[in-house]
Design a protein around this motif. Structure first.
Motif: not given
Length: 162
Positions: A8-13, A17-24, A132-135
């Motif tokens: 998961w190369l871009k995990w920081r970025e 948005w994963v948190g926002l997806a979770f909340l959505a 979207i994340s690829g991971s």
């Protein structure tokens, strides 16, 4: 490591948005669960493992259920449904049909009709996050958060359907 997106190369970025997806997705899944509970017999509303979790008076059984729900189930289910089934099916039928099929199977293996619609929607969201994340780690994290929150909510509001 390319298979399943183990890196998961871009995990920081991606974390924001994963948190926002979770909340959505939370209010959508919980609303669907609540709507389904209005037409289902109240005794059949909670999944058996959740009933065990809620009624167990001892710490150790609850801790084991929590460990299974928050660690082992997300790992196993995401590798199977998003990593393998979705990944293979996507090669043959494309991402939309593969996502629908993997999500239907994900909801079905929980063998709890009242939770089926909510789990199907959750699985679609997990598939989208994976794509979207690829991971695989992104949907694992989201799945673990969902299961953990579901356990906490079941203790605070045991009358809510899960």
């Amino acid at each position: 490591t390319k298979a399943f997106g183990l890196k998961w190369l871009k995990w920081r970025e991606d974390l924001s948005w994963v948190g926002l997806a979770f909340l959505a997705v939370l209010p959508i899944v919980f609303s669907v669960q609540w709507l389904v509970s209005l037409v289902v017999v109240p005794e059949a509303q909670n999944q058996p493992l959740l009933e065990f979790w809620m009624k167990s008076p001892d710490f150790l059984p609850r801790a084991l259920v929590a460990l299974m729900a928050v660690v082992f189930a997300p790992l196993a289910e995401e590798f199977i449904f998003r990593g393998y089934l979705y990944g293979v099916a996507k090669q043959y039928v494309g991402p939309i049909w593969a996502g629908l099929a993997a999500s239907l199977l994900f909801a079905a293996i929980h063998v709890h009709l009242p939770a089926f619609a909510g789990l199907f929607l959750l699985a679609l969201a997990l598939t989208l996050v994976y794509e979207i994340s690829g991971s695989i780690w992104a949907p694992i994290l989201m799945h673990a958060l969902f299961n953990g929150l579901s356990l906490v909510v079941s203790l605070i509001w045991p009358q809510l359907p899960s």
